[in-house]
Each structure stands twice: as structure tokens, then as C-alpha cells.
Design a protein around this motif. Sequence first.
Motif, PDB file in Angstrom:
ATOM      1  N   LYS A   1       2.997   5.722 -30.553  1.00 56.63           N
ATOM      2  CA  LYS A   1       2.501   4.758 -31.547  1.00 56.63           C
ATOM      3  C   LYS A   1       3.640   4.261 -32.441  1.00 56.63           C
TER       4      LYS A   1
ATOM      5  N   ARG B   1       7.094  24.560 -24.723  1.00 54.77           N
ATOM      6  CA  ARG B   1       6.347  23.542 -25.456  1.00 54.77           C
ATOM      7  C   ARG B   1       5.442  22.714 -24.550  1.00 54.77           C
TER       8      ARG B   1
ATOM      9  N   TRP C   1       1.596   6.381 -24.750  1.00 50.19           N
ATOM     10  CA  TRP C   1       0.983   7.198 -25.795  1.00 50.19           C
ATOM     11  C   TRP C   1       1.676   7.007 -27.151  1.00 50.19           C
TER      12      TRP C   1
ATOM     13  N   VAL D   1       7.063  22.677 -38.707  1.00 47.28           N
ATOM     14  CA  VAL D   1       6.209  22.874 -37.549  1.00 47.28           C
ATOM     15  C   VAL D   1       6.444  24.208 -36.841  1.00 47.28           C
TER      16      VAL D   1
ATOM     17  N   GLY E   1      -1.820  14.999 -35.283  1.00 52.48           N
ATOM     18  CA  GLY E   1      -1.294  15.119 -33.934  1.00 52.48           C
ATOM     19  C   GLY E   1      -0.303  16.275 -33.841  1.00 52.48           C
ATOM     20  N   ILE E   2       0.503  16.425 -34.881  1.00 52.16           N
ATOM     21  CA  ILE E   2       1.476  17.519 -34.905  1.00 52.16           C
ATOM     22  C   ILE E   2       0.746  18.849 -34.955  1.00 52.16           C
TER      23      ILE E   2
ATOM     24  N   LEU F   1       7.307  17.305 -33.437  1.00 51.44           N
ATOM     25  CA  LEU F   1       6.915  16.438 -34.549  1.00 51.44           C
ATOM     26  C   LEU F   1       6.325  15.123 -34.059  1.00 51.44           C
ATOM     27  N   CYS F   2       6.283  14.923 -32.752  1.00 51.81           N
ATOM     28  CA  CYS F   2       5.639  13.718 -32.245  1.00 51.81           C
ATOM     29  C   CYS F   2       4.137  13.953 -32.262  1.00 51.81           C
ATOM     30  N   PRO F   3       3.397  13.200 -33.076  1.00 50.46           N
ATOM     31  CA  PRO F   3       1.955  13.445 -33.166  1.00 50.46           C
ATOM     32  C   PRO F   3       1.210  13.010 -31.911  1.00 50.46           C
ATOM     33  N   ASP F   4       1.895  12.296 -31.044  1.00 50.25           N
ATOM     34  CA  ASP F   4       1.193  11.664 -29.928  1.00 50.25           C
ATOM     35  C   ASP F   4       1.552  12.229 -28.564  1.00 50.25           C
ATOM     36  N   PHE F   5       2.272  13.309 -28.534  1.00 47.31           N
ATOM     37  CA  PHE F   5       2.646  13.942 -27.258  1.00 47.31           C
ATOM     38  C   PHE F   5       3.352  12.960 -26.338  1.00 47.31           C
ATOM     39  N   ALA F   6       4.158  12.094 -26.959  1.00 47.58           N
ATOM     40  CA  ALA F   6       4.798  11.029 -26.191  1.00 47.58           C
ATOM     41  C   ALA F   6       6.238  11.360 -25.841  1.00 47.58           C
ATOM     42  N   ILE F   7       6.719  12.537 -26.247  1.00 39.55           N
ATOM     43  CA  ILE F   7       8.078  12.943 -25.889  1.00 39.55           C
ATOM     44  C   ILE F   7       8.021  14.337 -25.296  1.00 39.55           C
TER      45      ILE F   7
ATOM     46  N   TYR G   1       6.838   8.653 -23.256  1.00 44.63           N
ATOM     47  CA  TYR G   1       5.650   8.011 -22.687  1.00 44.63           C
ATOM     48  C   TYR G   1       5.241   6.865 -23.589  1.00 44.63           C
TER      49      TYR G   1
ATOM     50  N   PRO H   1      -0.669   5.999 -36.514  1.00 43.92           N
ATOM     51  CA  PRO H   1       0.700   6.354 -36.126  1.00 43.92           C
ATOM     52  C   PRO H   1       1.322   7.262 -37.182  1.00 43.92           C
TER      53      PRO H   1
ATOM     54  N   PHE I   1      -5.791   9.446 -24.054  1.00 41.95           N
ATOM     55  CA  PHE I   1      -4.763   9.330 -25.080  1.00 41.95           C
ATOM     56  C   PHE I   1      -4.241   7.905 -24.997  1.00 41.95           C
ATOM     57  N   PRO I   2      -3.646   7.353 -26.017  1.00 41.53           N
ATOM     58  CA  PRO I   2      -3.373   7.953 -27.319  1.00 41.53           C
ATOM     59  C   PRO I   2      -4.658   8.210 -28.103  1.00 41.53           C
ATOM     60  N   HIS I   3      -4.570   9.221 -28.968  1.00 40.73           N
ATOM     61  CA  HIS I   3      -5.737   9.613 -29.750  1.00 40.73           C
ATOM     62  C   HIS I   3      -6.038   8.621 -30.859  1.00 40.73           C
TER      63      HIS I   3
ATOM     64  N   GLU J   1       9.849  16.652 -30.034  1.00 43.18           N
ATOM     65  CA  GLU J   1       8.621  16.848 -29.257  1.00 43.18           C
ATOM     66  C   GLU J   1       7.521  17.426 -30.143  1.00 43.18           C
TER      67      GLU J   1
ATOM     68  N   TYR K   1       0.394  20.236 -22.431  1.00 46.10           N
ATOM     69  CA  TYR K   1      -0.209  19.313 -21.450  1.00 46.10           C
ATOM     70  C   TYR K   1      -1.229  20.018 -20.571  1.00 46.10           C
TER      71      TYR K   1
ATOM     72  N   CYS L   1       0.363  10.260 -38.056  1.00 41.87           N
ATOM     73  CA  CYS L   1      -0.569  11.198 -38.705  1.00 41.87           C
ATOM     74  C   CYS L   1      -0.205  12.628 -38.326  1.00 41.87           C
TER      75      CYS L   1
END
Lengths: 121, 209, 392, 280
Positions: free
Chosen positions: A25, D6, A23, D182, D30-31, A64-70, A20, D25, D19-21, A62, D10, D27
Amino acid sequence: MIANKATTKRGKPQTKHSFYPAWCKRCGNCVAFCPVGILISDEWGYPRQVDKERCTGCGLCEMLCPDFAITVGYEKPGAVDLAHPAAAKDSPEVKQEKSDAAKAASNISPERLAPVPREEK
Amino acid sequence: MASSKKKETAKAKAPEMERMEVRLAGSGGQGLILAGLILAEAAGLFDNRAVAMGQSYGPEARGGASKAEVIISDQDIDYPLATRVDLFLALTQEAADTYSWDLKPDGWIVVDSDLVSHPPSSRAVALPFTATARDKLNKPMVANVVALGAITELTGVVSRKALEKALMARVPKGTEALNKKALAAGSKMAKAYQASGQLAGQEPTSEDV
Amino acid sequence: MAAGTSKAAGKAAKSRKGQARLLQGNEAASLGALAAGCNFFAGYPITPASEITEYMSREMPVRGNPFIQMEDEIASIGACVGASLAGRKAMTATSGPGFSLMQENLGYAMIVEAPMVVVNVMRGGPSTGLPTNVAQGDVQQARWGTHGDHPAIVFCPSSVAECFELMVKAFNTAERFRTPVIFLADETVAHLREKVILPAEGDLEVIDRRRPTVPPDWYVPYKTDGSLIPRLADLGEGYRYHVTGLVHDERGFPTRRADEVEPFYARLFGKISRHFNDLMLTKQYSMDDAEIVLISYGCTARSCRAAVRLGRERGIKLGLLQLLTLWPFPRQAVEAALAGRKAALVPELNMGQISREVKRVNDGRTQVIRHSKMDGTMITPEEILGRMREVA
Amino acid sequence: MTAVHRSVVYDWLRHDKKFPHVWCPGCGLGILLGSLVRSLAQGGYDKNQVVLVSGIGCSGRLPVYVDVGSVHTTHGRALTFATGIKLAKPELKVIVVMGDGDATAIGGNHLIHAARRNLDLTAIIVNNLTYGMTGGQYSPTTPLGAKATTAPYGHSEPSFDISALTVTAGASFVARSTVYHVTQLDQMLSQAIAKKGFGVVEVLSPCHTNYGRQNRLGSQVEMMKSYKKQAVRMDRWDKLGSAEREGRFAIGVLADHERPTFWETYQGSVDRAQAIRKEG
């Protein structure tokens, strides 16, 4: 359980990455931490998958993507990804693509692309 | 004012009471705050007058001069603290010295005869509250109740009946008999004091004022 | 003695509703809170407010409601705001030093519109000041203590009976307007014991906050009807909304858009100012023919009442306007009290925190004199009468 | 336990919040956000029964993104608000997200007292060794010698070990992990949330924007790679000598024991109070 999913040549289910860009970055986590190294940054820093066949579907990109973009899902049987035709293991084209993308990405630091928001507590 | 109340009995309908200020003073731990509470409840809840009570708040839990002040009136009590004290009870010398600066010239001054060697006025009524509690009742801690019994008998600030009811409502279970005895001992010593005629000649002289 | 007190208080709480009782101001305030439906208490002991915390520690467990002594006053008010958002009627009680600590979270309660009551029993300050002495130095702090501009509702009792009545009013006001309300007592009133007759339980009007009636999907947390007071959903009831101390839009999310920020503040002030008349409580004593008017509040109003009585005995036509609501400042009542009088005297235990307000609303025709005292004791009626020569 | 996919995140994210929050970039917050949501879904909690509470700082912005009751409170005081919420409605799952400055500097007192009381809360402490939101000033966890905008010549104070602190203060469950680890983080969070009593998860998370830049640690990728090198699992950590421990930290569960919670012991008071009152 995965009978209705497309499979790779080795018989594993064929994964499908969804990105995405809205979203994303462009932080580069997914590219840096993909255990099999099949994600690259394009010239704008966005991730892209270059070797679908080798994806293990671990989902680390997915998580480790902090932005939920994958999201990593599964290919439906018969679906053809026109943008990324299945590539051989780091074929010369893939190698070239990776190095081009790396060059392009190195000129653009993520910080410069997305200014750091700063505010007082 | 105080003298006019002297003959009042518990059964008679209490006459209209103007503002009456009572101060009970002693050292922390002598139970004067509790005595104040009992007096205030007797006047307020059982004699059905307006009542306000204040007390000294200091950092010490025990020792030091402490006081409780009870204002009793048949009108609404506007200013809630003592201004000119009508009835002053002091159970220690320190309390007698510390809290006697704003007494009414013709007010009652009652002190413990053993613990207060120099009462604030020669008119002071000195009675052996602590000695009685200790020697006759074997419970020094009821000196406050003995004193309550005595001042009620002397001044009629509250009715005897009201005081007894208030006392019984406050004291811990199992000590009712002891407290009743203490109250009676107080009344008795006050009656004896009155009978001895020592109250004659107690009217204030120019030296007192 | 401690055992005797608690036993009597407990017995009394159960059986003597509607009967005469001898109560301390702090006790009456606690009983008022319970009568108004207070079902959460978090506090930290401090003289002269500890009796409230102690009283609540006895009564809350009996009712199965939470009581907690927190690690400090900041935590106490924080817990109260959290409990309020989860649907409880919360209260905390403190004195000046603790009230200073509470200011930030008081502002938080203000901006998220969490109903609750904060008791501040005033003592001498600043800092540790005079812990066991009376003062009225927190009047302006109660109005302006927390940062940022915001409305404030502050009630101030002058007797034990008023402690009960105003506490019920404080809870009802907090619930009705969805706002923290400050109950500003002073050491004298808080420690004073008086005979009071408490109303029977059924005779009290108890107001509860308006909760949403729409299904969760339709709930817009800070959208209001004409009243400007949004409906508050309890946390954990299916209304999954966001609460933040940042300025927020109707949906509760942070915003910095000027066209959302301005209406936010307008509503915060408007919900109070629209109902000024219900909020501004005063009492009058001998005002009809008064030539000189005393304007006072808290324990000092008691001195004033005595001064009115004694003054009139001496032929001085005194009257008293007692302020039960300090904030919003009862401007109309004060204006009316000043109109046509020779002079007004404002006695208070500070250097003039209410007299400056009286001067502010005075039209200039009445002489307004402040009478300040800051020695840790009450102003006596004679001291007030002593000022009469300069007034007359 | 059936694993949730996972993509369940959503279902839990608030889509009316754009979003994006707000975070930089890369950070780690988010994880963590993803990890927390997965753990909640994994535990089978009802969204309506979960309340997320946060303080101030970058971590303070986390709850707004999750479709549960969310309360963004004042700096350092998140635990106090959470205490009120939990006592008001003990049936709720209350999770508190704090930063290192939030939890151990301004809110340090609340942290140790919450642990001592053993309130049934989950405290997630995101440790990035700095005050990220305000520009990289030093925090109680900034290592000795590190640079910060308020320590331009190197930090001159030793740092707190958050996990050790909360273990000592009496928390029922304490674990440490990093945003790099994670999958382990998912597990630690699940355990902490499920735990009755005060559960603490210390999460190391890179602040490359402020801490990393000032200390020349590279991008968040390099910082996360360094976590990989420095982090030692508990079973191995116990066998390391003090020299080998230098520059490393243990990850995993540091404490896990049963203690009555505040609410349980308070019920004892309630019972005694009601019994005494009944007697009259």
C-alpha cells in the motif's frame, strides 16, 4: 548452515528482497525504518532496494511491513539480479536514484493513492 | 366442604376432592413457605392429587407478611392461584389482616392464639402453635409443623400419613424426631379442641357472611 | 429451608425421573434443559429468573459442565454464543431488564446461527418495573427486540409441566434450526409449584445439531443442502472457519455484494418458514362447539381455562385456543379458531400485544376484543366472564 | 527454542481471504498481525487448537486473515464470547484482539472481570488512542487535551492506563509494547500466549489517518518514530523521576505472576459437587 547461499563481498550471505506490489500500500515503513537505508521509494511510492551489498538481512522491513508485501530471503549462489546490479556504497548513481525517487514520491502522498476506507461500526 | 372432610381418616380411600384452596400466612421466617411445600407434596405426591402452590414474593427476606397458597384438587387445576380460600392459617396479626379479604364464608380460619389477637372472624379457631413449639418442644421454629399437624387433624385437607411422609422427606437430617413430635403436638391440640366441643356453633352466621 | 430445598432437588434430580414431583416452573425449565442436553450455562441473577441460575449452579458442576455467573446479561449471552460455537448446548436465563441488555448479542446469535436457548421470565416493565409481579409485556420484544429484520422462535409455557416439555422442545428446535430460541415464561408460571410427572430419560427425543461430515478442506460453513440449515462445525475440531456478525457469504467471510446478501437473508427466514408446521404449537380446550373463543398464552391461559369451565357451568359456550408458540405466530390455528365464532376475546397482561396479531390474521367476520390488564396481578376467571355481556 | 523463520506467516495467513487487507496504508494492525502469527508459530501451537476472537473496530477485522478458528463478535464483548469458548473447550488456545475503545470503554467491565477471574485467555489490546474505524472520536485512552472529532476543542477527560488497570484487576501477565518495537512485541506476545492465566499485551499502534491527522502528528512513520523516543524499557523506567516520565511510557513486562485460573478453581467446585452428590 548457509553454505549453499550466495555471499557478499564481505562474506555474509547475500540477501534477496521480494516485493509484492499487489499487496503493497506504499506506506513507506520499510523505507523509513531500514537501519542501513538501502530501500527507496520509486516514483509511485513502491519500495525498491538500491544497495543489495549492504543489506544485513535483519528483516525489519519485513516485520514492519503491515501488508506482508516484503520478504527477505537469501540469494541462491550464482543468481544475478538483473534489475538491481550490486551497487557500491551510495555511489553517485545510487544517490541520484534516491533523490529522484524522493522527489517523485513527495508529490504523491500515500493517502491520496489509496483512499482511506471508512465505515461505521 | 371443609366440614364434610372432618371425619376422614388416613386409611380410608380419600373421597373425590373438588378444588380446595389453602392459604398459610405469617411473617417471613416462620417457615410457612416450607409448610406450604410440605402440604403440597403431601397432597400431590402421597395423596396423589393435583396440586399447585404459589407464594408471595416480596423484597424482604425476613419479616413482613408472607404467604404460601396451595390448591388441591382431583381435577386438573386450571386457575393456579387462590380465588376463595377454603382454609386460612394465620400465624401473625399482620398476616391475618393482610390476607383475609378473599376467604370463603364457610371456610376454615385457624390462627395462632398468642400472636393473633384479633382474628378476621369470630369463627376462627385459635390454637397456641408458637407457644407449644417454644414451651413444650423448646424449638420455636417448629411452630409451622405444629400448625400443619393441627390443620390436617381439623380439616383432613391431606391424610395424616401423607403429611408425615412429606414432612420426613423435607426436613434436615437429625431433626426427624423433633418434627414428628411437633406434628403430634399439633394433632393433639386439634383433637383436644374438637373434643372440647368448641367446634359446635361454628357454622357461619349472617354476621360472618 | 434453603438447605432442605437443595437437598430435595438434588435427590429428586437423580432418582425420581418418571415419577411425580412437586416442581417450580423455573425448576422444571432447568430440568427440561438438562434433559435436552444443556451442558453450558452462563447467567446473571435477576428476579424472577434467579431460580434457574441457582439450579444450574447446583447441577452443572455435578455433571462436570461449565457454569458461570457473568458480570452482566450481555456477558452471559456472549459466553453462551461462544460456548455454542465450541459445540455446547448453551442456555442463559433472565428477565425483562436483562433481556433488553441481551438484544444485541441475541441478534449476533441469530446472524451467525448459533443454537442456544434464552429464557426470559417476564415481569412488569418497562425498566425495573414490577420485579416480583407478573406481566406479559415482552411478547413483541421477543419478536422484534433486536435490530434488523430476522425470524424469531418463541415458546411460552402456561404450566410447570409445559415448562419442562417446551424447554426440551426449545433446545431441540434451536439445534435443529441452528438458531437461538426464546423461552418466554412469566412470573406466575416460573414461581408456581405444581405436581408434574416427568418423562423418563429414554422417552425423550433429543436432537443434536448437524455437524459436518466432510473433511475440513471441503467444509463450506454456510453452504446448505435443501434444508437451508448449514452444518455447524465446533471450534477447535479442525474446521478452521470464520464467524462474523457481518453479513457473510457461504464461506463465512463478510460480503456486501447484493447477490450474496439477498440469498443470505432469504435463507435465514426460509429455514424457519419452511418448517412452520413443526413449530407452531397450540392447545385447544372445548373448542368443538364454542361460540366464543378465548385466545391466550402463558399464565393467562390458566385463567382462560377456568373461565371456560365456569362459563360452561353458566351456559356460555366458551372455548380456548392456547398458544404455546408465540412466534412464528400460529396464524393457521388462530384463523381456524376464529372461523365461524361469534367473537374472540384475547386476555393478556399487556395492552394488546397478541390481540393485535389476532386482529391481523382475522378475516374480519369475527369480532376480536382485547382484554388487557396491567396491575401486576393475574387476570381472574371472573374478570374474563365479566366481559361476556359485551361479547354476547 | 528454535526460531521459526519470519516467512512462516504465509503458512498462517488465509489466502482465500483476499489481501491486501482492509486497513489503511501504514496501519500498525498489519504489523501486529504478523507479530501475532510469528508468536503463535514460535510457540508451536496447532492451528486447529487456536481460536482468535475479536470485537468491533479496525482490530475486529484481524482474525479473518488468520487460518485458525476465528470469531468476529460484537462491540466490546469479545472477551465474553472468548469466555464461553474457553469454558466450552478448555484445551483451546483462545486469543482475543481488541481495540482501546472495544476493551476499555464499552467492554471495560468485561476486561476487569476477565482479569479478576484469571481466565486462561490472551487479550491483545491495540491502543491507538482513538476510535479509528468510525472516524476519530475520542476513546478512554485519548490523552487529555488531544483533539478528536468529538473533542474539537481538545479532550477534557483524563485517560486510562490499560496496563495498570489490568494489573490491578488481577491479570497474571501484563506487558506493553508498540508496533515499532516489533521484535520485543513478538517476545511479549509469545510470553503472554504461553502464560497460564489471563495475559494482557497492550500494543501501541499509530492511527495516523484519524488520530495523527487531527493532532498534527504526521504520518505513521513520524508517529512510530515518536514511540521510539517515548518508550522506555522497564528497567530504566523504574529509575526515572516523575518529571522525566512526563510524556513517556514504559514498555516491557509490567506483571507476571502465578495465580490459579478460573477453570482450575472451578474444578474444585466440580469435585465438591460430585462428592456431595455421591454421598446422596
